[in-house]
Scaffold this motif. Structure first.
Motif, PDB file in Angstrom:
ATOM      1  N   SER A 251      31.266  78.186   8.365  1.00  0.00           N
ATOM      2  CA  SER A 251      31.517  76.758   8.577  1.00  0.00           C
ATOM      3  C   SER A 251      30.206  76.029   8.839  1.00  0.00           C
ATOM      4  O   SER A 251      29.232  76.614   9.312  1.00  0.00           O
ATOM      5  N   PRO A 252      30.142  74.721   8.551  1.00  0.00           N
ATOM      6  CA  PRO A 252      28.907  73.967   8.800  1.00  0.00           C
ATOM      7  C   PRO A 252      28.649  73.810  10.302  1.00  0.00           C
ATOM      8  O   PRO A 252      29.587  73.792  11.097  1.00  0.00           O
ATOM      9  N   ARG A 253      27.388  73.694  10.652  1.00  0.00           N
ATOM     10  CA  ARG A 253      27.027  73.458  12.058  1.00  0.00           C
ATOM     11  C   ARG A 253      26.916  71.968  12.303  1.00  0.00           C
ATOM     12  O   ARG A 253      26.387  71.219  11.478  1.00  0.00           O
ATOM     13  N   VAL A 254      27.427  71.535  13.449  1.00  0.00           N
ATOM     14  CA  VAL A 254      27.252  70.156  13.891  1.00  0.00           C
ATOM     15  C   VAL A 254      26.596  70.175  15.267  1.00  0.00           C
ATOM     16  O   VAL A 254      26.740  71.146  16.015  1.00  0.00           O
ATOM     17  N   PRO A 255      25.869  69.124  15.618  1.00  0.00           N
ATOM     18  CA  PRO A 255      25.279  69.063  16.959  1.00  0.00           C
ATOM     19  C   PRO A 255      26.335  68.712  17.986  1.00  0.00           C
ATOM     20  O   PRO A 255      27.463  68.328  17.641  1.00  0.00           O
ATOM     21  N   ILE A 256      25.997  68.850  19.246  1.00  0.00           N
ATOM     22  CA  ILE A 256      26.900  68.390  20.297  1.00  0.00           C
ATOM     23  C   ILE A 256      27.150  66.894  20.086  1.00  0.00           C
ATOM     24  O   ILE A 256      26.215  66.115  19.892  1.00  0.00           O
ATOM     25  N   GLY A 257      28.412  66.515  20.082  1.00  0.00           N
ATOM     26  CA  GLY A 257      28.782  65.141  19.806  1.00  0.00           C
ATOM     27  C   GLY A 257      28.970  64.853  18.330  1.00  0.00           C
ATOM     28  O   GLY A 257      29.307  63.725  17.957  1.00  0.00           O
ATOM     29  N   GLY A 258      28.771  65.885  17.467  1.00  0.00           N
ATOM     30  CA  GLY A 258      28.918  65.696  16.034  1.00  0.00           C
ATOM     31  C   GLY A 258      30.370  65.594  15.608  1.00  0.00           C
ATOM     32  O   GLY A 258      31.297  65.774  16.398  1.00  0.00           O
ATOM     33  N   ASP A 259      30.555  65.318  14.329  1.00  0.00           N
ATOM     34  CA  ASP A 259      31.892  65.094  13.780  1.00  0.00           C
ATOM     35  C   ASP A 259      32.260  66.253  12.862  1.00  0.00           C
ATOM     36  O   ASP A 259      31.565  66.510  11.876  1.00  0.00           O
ATOM     37  N   ILE A 260      33.359  66.938  13.163  1.00  0.00           N
ATOM     38  CA  ILE A 260      33.786  68.062  12.340  1.00  0.00           C
ATOM     39  C   ILE A 260      34.716  67.627  11.213  1.00  0.00           C
ATOM     40  O   ILE A 260      35.066  68.432  10.346  1.00  0.00           O
TER      41      ILE A 260
ATOM     42  N   PRO B 261      27.685  78.638  34.006  1.00  0.00           N
ATOM     43  CA  PRO B 261      27.674  78.039  32.668  1.00  0.00           C
ATOM     44  C   PRO B 261      27.146  79.019  31.627  1.00  0.00           C
ATOM     45  O   PRO B 261      26.215  79.789  31.897  1.00  0.00           O
ATOM     46  N   VAL B 262      27.735  78.993  30.465  1.00  0.00           N
ATOM     47  CA  VAL B 262      27.314  79.854  29.360  1.00  0.00           C
ATOM     48  C   VAL B 262      26.585  78.979  28.349  1.00  0.00           C
ATOM     49  O   VAL B 262      27.199  78.158  27.654  1.00  0.00           O
ATOM     50  N   ALA B 263      25.283  79.142  28.294  1.00  0.00           N
ATOM     51  CA  ALA B 263      24.483  78.382  27.340  1.00  0.00           C
ATOM     52  C   ALA B 263      24.495  79.088  25.987  1.00  0.00           C
ATOM     53  O   ALA B 263      24.509  80.321  25.919  1.00  0.00           O
ATOM     54  N   GLY B 264      24.476  78.318  24.925  1.00  0.00           N
ATOM     55  CA  GLY B 264      24.367  78.881  23.588  1.00  0.00           C
ATOM     56  C   GLY B 264      25.610  79.580  23.079  1.00  0.00           C
ATOM     57  O   GLY B 264      25.536  80.338  22.104  1.00  0.00           O
TER      58      GLY B 264
ATOM     59  N   ARG C 287      27.846  72.813  28.329  1.00  0.00           N
ATOM     60  CA  ARG C 287      28.635  71.677  27.863  1.00  0.00           C
ATOM     61  C   ARG C 287      28.727  71.663  26.341  1.00  0.00           C
ATOM     62  O   ARG C 287      27.801  72.059  25.634  1.00  0.00           O
ATOM     63  N   TYR C 288      29.854  71.179  25.854  1.00  0.00           N
ATOM     64  CA  TYR C 288      30.012  70.933  24.422  1.00  0.00           C
ATOM     65  C   TYR C 288      30.862  69.682  24.237  1.00  0.00           C
ATOM     66  O   TYR C 288      31.593  69.254  25.131  1.00  0.00           O
ATOM     67  N   ALA C 289      30.777  69.080  23.080  1.00  0.00           N
ATOM     68  CA  ALA C 289      31.599  67.922  22.738  1.00  0.00           C
ATOM     69  C   ALA C 289      31.530  67.708  21.238  1.00  0.00           C
ATOM     70  O   ALA C 289      30.525  68.024  20.598  1.00  0.00           O
ATOM     71  N   PHE C 290      32.594  67.187  20.673  1.00  0.00           N
ATOM     72  CA  PHE C 290      32.595  66.878  19.245  1.00  0.00           C
ATOM     73  C   PHE C 290      33.709  65.883  18.935  1.00  0.00           C
ATOM     74  O   PHE C 290      34.656  65.718  19.701  1.00  0.00           O
ATOM     75  N   TRP C 291      33.553  65.236  17.803  1.00  0.00           N
ATOM     76  CA  TRP C 291      34.619  64.420  17.246  1.00  0.00           C
ATOM     77  C   TRP C 291      35.405  65.251  16.244  1.00  0.00           C
ATOM     78  O   TRP C 291      34.822  65.943  15.401  1.00  0.00           O
ATOM     79  N   GLY C 292      36.722  65.193  16.322  1.00  0.00           N
ATOM     80  CA  GLY C 292      37.588  65.809  15.337  1.00  0.00           C
ATOM     81  C   GLY C 292      38.680  64.821  14.981  1.00  0.00           C
ATOM     82  O   GLY C 292      38.469  63.608  15.044  1.00  0.00           O
ATOM     83  N   ILE C 293      39.830  65.332  14.610  1.00  0.00           N
ATOM     84  CA  ILE C 293      40.996  64.478  14.372  1.00  0.00           C
ATOM     85  C   ILE C 293      42.142  64.959  15.259  1.00  0.00           C
ATOM     86  O   ILE C 293      42.228  66.129  15.608  1.00  0.00           O
ATOM     87  N   THR C 294      42.984  64.032  15.646  1.00  0.00           N
ATOM     88  CA  THR C 294      44.083  64.343  16.548  1.00  0.00           C
ATOM     89  C   THR C 294      45.066  65.297  15.858  1.00  0.00           C
ATOM     90  O   THR C 294      45.559  64.989  14.762  1.00  0.00           O
TER      91      THR C 294
END
Length: 295
Positions: free
Chosen positions: A112-121, A143-146, A182-189
């Motif tokens: 799968s493609p990589r996205v940055p934190i806050g990226g859109d999948i 916390p688990v980094a990486g 921490r992680y975060a991303f945009w997806g769809i509901t």
């Protein structure tokens, strides 16, 4: 033929079991002999007819014929019979407050493609935007980094990208947790959708009077060195299929609020969203890795 039917049947079981004494490992012998006993017990208990046996062989053959790189009908069969969830249940031993596992499903793909934190999948997949955030920690709260976080989901029409057959990659990506976990991303509901029911497994469900619908969910696979790989979903609180998910994958701890945000509401990263959007939080806790038993 001599002897009582039950004695002849049991003698056959014992001959087949004895044939596996030369297996390459004790574990393989255990699996094969136990499988033999259970399968023979099923045949004897139900008094399986030769016609029924032949129908079962045809069914399994058809499962193989529709299985390809993008569709795994045998996983689907395992899912609807509850075998996938039972395997997870017996292996997902309690480890502090580690996040519970559930089925991987038939639509995970590598690369799968990589996205940055806050990226859109989303990758252009139709659906209402959804912001997902959380942290990855171990059972001690560190916390688990990486950590590698694979996410994938169906689009608003109820299809995964691989079901379209045109090579698109959408609603699927991976990202890594930051130094604070921490992680975060945009997806769809997530929305409810039917599992593929145009093949033999779908026919089985129809014959049994069962629905093919899955509860709304978002897939995760989380890996980190020294910690157990987690395969799980989060489910949308309030979905009408939570208590009748076709693959029995729903667990109470995995049901999350996907809070609806009104049009024009400020987003966490300043993104401008046209219309309503949702947001959800999923804090992931990974258990210490365990060595699997090998054949």
């Amino acid at each position: 033929m001599t002897g009582e039917p039950g004695a002849r049947e049991e003698a056959l079981v014992q001959r087949v079991v004895a044939s596996f004494t030369g297996a390459s490992s004790p574990r393989l012998e255990e699996l094969l002999t136990s499988l033999t006993r259970h399968l023979h017990a099923f045949v004897r208990e139900t008094r399986l007819t030769e016609a029924e046996w032949a129908a079962a062989i045809r069914f399994l053959t058809r499962c193989g014929e529709v299985t390809d790189a993008n569709r795994q009908e045998f996983i689907l069969l395992s899912d609807v019979l509850g075998i996938s969830m039972q395997t997870i249940t017996v292996n997902d031993a309690a480890a502090g407050d580690a996040t519970e596992a559930t089925v991987v499903g038939p639509f995970f793909t590598e690369g799968s493609p990589r996205v940055p934190i806050g990226g859109d999948i989303a990758g252009g997949a139709p659906g209402r935007p959804c912001w997902v955030e959380g942290t990855v920690t171990d059972t001690g709260g560190k916390p688990v980094a990486g950590a590698r976080i694979e996410v994938w989901e169906a689009d608003d029409d109820g299809f995964y990208d691989v079901q379209y057959g045109d090579g698109r990659v959408a609603a699927r990506a991976h990202l890594f947790s930051d130094e604070n976990g921490r992680y975060a991303f945009w997806g769809i509901t997530p929305v409810p959708y039917p599992i593929p029911d145009d093949g033999p497994v779908g026919e089985l469900l129809a014959a049994a009077g069962r629905s093919p619908m899955r509860a709304s969910h978002l897939h995760f696979m989380v890996t980190a060195p020294g910690l157990r790989t987690l395969v799980t979903h989060i489910f949308v609180r309030g979905c009408e299929y939570l208590d009748r998910d076709s693959v029995f994958g729903v667990k109470e701890s995995l049901i999350k609020d996907f809070a609806v945000q009104p049009a024009g509401a400020a987003t966490p990263d300043g993104r401008v969203v046209d219309g309503e959007w949702t947001r959800a939080r999923f804090d992931i806790v990974l258990a210490v890795d365990q060595v699997d038993r090998c054949m």
